[in-house]
Design a protein around this motif. Structure first.
Motif, PDB file in Angstrom:
ATOM      1  N   GLY A 108     -63.450 -39.129  46.372  1.00 23.91           N
ATOM      2  CA  GLY A 108     -62.542 -38.091  46.835  1.00 23.91           C
ATOM      3  C   GLY A 108     -61.242 -38.097  46.057  1.00 23.91           C
ATOM      4  O   GLY A 108     -60.950 -38.993  45.276  1.00 23.91           O
ATOM      5  N   LYS A 109     -60.462 -37.063  46.249  1.00 23.03           N
ATOM      6  CA  LYS A 109     -59.169 -36.941  45.594  1.00 23.03           C
ATOM      7  C   LYS A 109     -58.075 -37.193  46.623  1.00 23.03           C
ATOM      8  O   LYS A 109     -58.261 -36.933  47.801  1.00 23.03           O
ATOM      9  CB  LYS A 109     -59.004 -35.536  45.022  1.00 23.03           C
ATOM     10  CG  LYS A 109     -59.974 -35.199  43.923  1.00 23.03           C
ATOM     11  CD  LYS A 109     -59.738 -33.794  43.433  1.00 23.03           C
ATOM     12  CE  LYS A 109     -60.728 -33.442  42.349  1.00 23.03           C
ATOM     13  NZ  LYS A 109     -60.551 -32.058  41.894  1.00 23.03           N
ATOM     14  N   PRO A 110     -56.912 -37.676  46.164  1.00 21.82           N
ATOM     15  CA  PRO A 110     -55.801 -37.821  47.099  1.00 21.82           C
ATOM     16  C   PRO A 110     -55.395 -36.452  47.650  1.00 21.82           C
ATOM     17  O   PRO A 110     -55.364 -35.469  46.919  1.00 21.82           O
ATOM     18  CB  PRO A 110     -54.676 -38.406  46.245  1.00 21.82           C
ATOM     19  CG  PRO A 110     -55.350 -38.978  45.048  1.00 21.82           C
ATOM     20  CD  PRO A 110     -56.589 -38.160  44.833  1.00 21.82           C
ATOM     21  N   VAL A 111     -55.135 -36.383  48.925  1.00 22.31           N
ATOM     22  CA  VAL A 111     -54.710 -35.148  49.579  1.00 22.31           C
ATOM     23  C   VAL A 111     -53.516 -35.440  50.486  1.00 22.31           C
ATOM     24  O   VAL A 111     -53.229 -36.596  50.783  1.00 22.31           O
ATOM     25  CB  VAL A 111     -55.846 -34.507  50.411  1.00 22.31           C
ATOM     26  CG1 VAL A 111     -57.010 -34.092  49.533  1.00 22.31           C
ATOM     27  CG2 VAL A 111     -56.305 -35.436  51.506  1.00 22.31           C
ATOM     28  N   THR A 112     -52.827 -34.392  50.913  1.00 19.10           N
ATOM     29  CA  THR A 112     -51.720 -34.540  51.850  1.00 19.10           C
ATOM     30  C   THR A 112     -52.122 -33.900  53.167  1.00 19.10           C
ATOM     31  O   THR A 112     -52.561 -32.757  53.200  1.00 19.10           O
ATOM     32  CB  THR A 112     -50.447 -33.879  51.302  1.00 19.10           C
ATOM     33  OG1 THR A 112     -50.118 -34.496  50.061  1.00 19.10           O
ATOM     34  CG2 THR A 112     -49.292 -34.055  52.262  1.00 19.10           C
ATOM     35  N   MET A 113     -51.991 -34.666  54.239  1.00 13.63           N
ATOM     36  CA  MET A 113     -52.298 -34.164  55.578  1.00 13.63           C
ATOM     37  C   MET A 113     -51.131 -34.472  56.493  1.00 13.63           C
ATOM     38  O   MET A 113     -50.701 -35.621  56.562  1.00 13.63           O
ATOM     39  CB  MET A 113     -53.561 -34.815  56.134  1.00 13.63           C
ATOM     40  CG  MET A 113     -54.818 -34.268  55.560  1.00 13.63           C
ATOM     41  SD  MET A 113     -56.219 -34.885  56.470  1.00 13.63           S
ATOM     42  CE  MET A 113     -57.303 -35.249  55.122  1.00 13.63           C
ATOM     43  N   ASP A 114     -50.652 -33.472  57.165  1.00 12.23           N
ATOM     44  CA  ASP A 114     -49.527 -33.633  58.090  1.00 12.23           C
ATOM     45  C   ASP A 114     -48.345 -34.325  57.414  1.00 12.23           C
ATOM     46  O   ASP A 114     -47.644 -35.129  58.006  1.00 12.23           O
ATOM     47  CB  ASP A 114     -49.936 -34.420  59.340  1.00 12.23           C
ATOM     48  CG  ASP A 114     -51.012 -33.725  60.148  1.00 12.23           C
ATOM     49  OD1 ASP A 114     -51.074 -32.482  60.101  1.00 12.23           O
ATOM     50  OD2 ASP A 114     -51.789 -34.418  60.824  1.00 12.23           O
ATOM     51  N   GLY A 115     -48.145 -34.052  56.119  1.00  6.87           N
ATOM     52  CA  GLY A 115     -47.027 -34.631  55.386  1.00  6.87           C
ATOM     53  C   GLY A 115     -47.256 -36.040  54.879  1.00  6.87           C
ATOM     54  O   GLY A 115     -46.382 -36.639  54.277  1.00  6.87           O
ATOM     55  N   HIS A 116     -48.440 -36.607  55.089  1.00  7.94           N
ATOM     56  CA  HIS A 116     -48.759 -37.967  54.641  1.00  7.94           C
ATOM     57  C   HIS A 116     -49.812 -37.910  53.543  1.00  7.94           C
ATOM     58  O   HIS A 116     -50.777 -37.160  53.638  1.00  7.94           O
ATOM     59  CB  HIS A 116     -49.301 -38.819  55.791  1.00  7.94           C
ATOM     60  CG  HIS A 116     -48.359 -38.933  56.940  1.00  7.94           C
ATOM     61  ND1 HIS A 116     -47.289 -39.778  56.938  1.00  7.94           N
ATOM     62  CD2 HIS A 116     -48.324 -38.275  58.126  1.00  7.94           C
ATOM     63  CE1 HIS A 116     -46.628 -39.652  58.073  1.00  7.94           C
ATOM     64  NE2 HIS A 116     -47.245 -38.745  58.811  1.00  7.94           N
ATOM     65  N   LYS A 117     -49.625 -38.715  52.505  1.00  8.14           N
ATOM     66  CA  LYS A 117     -50.600 -38.759  51.421  1.00  8.14           C
ATOM     67  C   LYS A 117     -51.789 -39.621  51.837  1.00  8.14           C
ATOM     68  O   LYS A 117     -51.640 -40.752  52.287  1.00  8.14           O
ATOM     69  CB  LYS A 117     -49.964 -39.327  50.160  1.00  8.14           C
ATOM     70  CG  LYS A 117     -50.833 -39.169  48.939  1.00  8.14           C
ATOM     71  CD  LYS A 117     -50.085 -39.509  47.678  1.00  8.14           C
ATOM     72  CE  LYS A 117     -50.960 -39.217  46.479  1.00  8.14           C
ATOM     73  NZ  LYS A 117     -50.249 -39.457  45.230  1.00  8.14           N
ATOM     74  N   VAL A 118     -52.981 -39.075  51.701  1.00  7.04           N
ATOM     75  CA  VAL A 118     -54.233 -39.777  52.026  1.00  7.04           C
ATOM     76  C   VAL A 118     -54.951 -40.017  50.695  1.00  7.04           C
ATOM     77  O   VAL A 118     -55.321 -39.068  50.010  1.00  7.04           O
ATOM     78  CB  VAL A 118     -55.112 -38.923  52.973  1.00  7.04           C
ATOM     79  CG1 VAL A 118     -56.430 -39.607  53.243  1.00  7.04           C
ATOM     80  CG2 VAL A 118     -54.367 -38.624  54.259  1.00  7.04           C
ATOM     81  N   PRO A 119     -55.142 -41.299  50.302  1.00 10.04           N
ATOM     82  CA  PRO A 119     -55.725 -41.577  48.988  1.00 10.04           C
ATOM     83  C   PRO A 119     -57.179 -41.150  48.837  1.00 10.04           C
ATOM     84  O   PRO A 119     -57.607 -40.773  47.762  1.00 10.04           O
ATOM     85  CB  PRO A 119     -55.580 -43.087  48.820  1.00 10.04           C
ATOM     86  CG  PRO A 119     -55.219 -43.627  50.151  1.00 10.04           C
ATOM     87  CD  PRO A 119     -54.750 -42.499  51.008  1.00 10.04           C
ATOM     88  N   ASN A 120     -57.967 -41.226  49.897  1.00  8.87           N
ATOM     89  CA  ASN A 120     -59.385 -40.861  49.807  1.00  8.87           C
ATOM     90  C   ASN A 120     -59.798 -40.225  51.130  1.00  8.87           C
ATOM     91  O   ASN A 120     -59.906 -40.902  52.147  1.00  8.87           O
ATOM     92  CB  ASN A 120     -60.244 -42.092  49.516  1.00  8.87           C
ATOM     93  CG  ASN A 120     -61.716 -41.769  49.416  1.00  8.87           C
ATOM     94  OD1 ASN A 120     -62.147 -40.629  49.613  1.00  8.87           O
ATOM     95  ND2 ASN A 120     -62.514 -42.770  49.113  1.00  8.87           N
ATOM     96  N   VAL A 121     -60.043 -38.946  51.104  1.00  9.76           N
ATOM     97  CA  VAL A 121     -60.386 -38.212  52.321  1.00  9.76           C
ATOM     98  C   VAL A 121     -61.708 -38.700  52.934  1.00  9.76           C
ATOM     99  O   VAL A 121     -61.917 -38.581  54.125  1.00  9.76           O
ATOM    100  CB  VAL A 121     -60.395 -36.695  52.052  1.00  9.76           C
ATOM    101  CG1 VAL A 121     -61.593 -36.313  51.205  1.00  9.76           C
ATOM    102  CG2 VAL A 121     -60.359 -35.910  53.337  1.00  9.76           C
ATOM    103  N   HIS A 122     -62.575 -39.303  52.128  1.00 11.46           N
ATOM    104  CA  HIS A 122     -63.848 -39.812  52.637  1.00 11.46           C
ATOM    105  C   HIS A 122     -63.686 -41.134  53.389  1.00 11.46           C
ATOM    106  O   HIS A 122     -64.611 -41.582  54.053  1.00 11.46           O
ATOM    107  CB  HIS A 122     -64.858 -39.997  51.497  1.00 11.46           C
ATOM    108  CG  HIS A 122     -65.265 -38.698  50.894  1.00 11.46           C
ATOM    109  ND1 HIS A 122     -64.823 -38.305  49.656  1.00 11.46           N
ATOM    110  CD2 HIS A 122     -66.050 -37.693  51.356  1.00 11.46           C
ATOM    111  CE1 HIS A 122     -65.326 -37.110  49.380  1.00 11.46           C
ATOM    112  NE2 HIS A 122     -66.076 -36.717  50.387  1.00 11.46           N
TER     113      HIS A 122
END
Length: 70
Positions: free
Chosen positions: A22-36
């Motif tokens: 997965g790619k890093p994404v931003t959710m609710d203002g927080h960076k998530v390194p791997n969505v999986h």
């Protein structure tokens, strides 16, 4: 397509043997390194990835994100 594989007791991993990074994404203002690698241990591929329909973001059901799912 997912229903057919479930009836045959197969999973996505039978053909797609790699563990998705997965790619890093931003959710609710927080960076998530791997969505999986989310906070649910048992997310199935088909919750987001659809065989013959547009894919969806299961994370968007609870989180604010502009996640694009292939």
């Amino acid at each position: 397509l997912g229903d057919v594989y479930k009836r045959q007791e197969q999973s996505c991993i039978n053909c797609h043997t790699e563990t998705p990074k997965g790619k890093p994404v931003t959710m609710d203002g927080h960076k998530v390194p791997n969505v999986h690698a989310g906070h649910f241990d048992t997310y199935e591929c088909l919750q987001c990835h659809k065989g013959h329909k547009p894919s969806v973001s299961a994370c968007s059901e609870c989180h604010k994100t502009k996640l694009s799912v292939p």
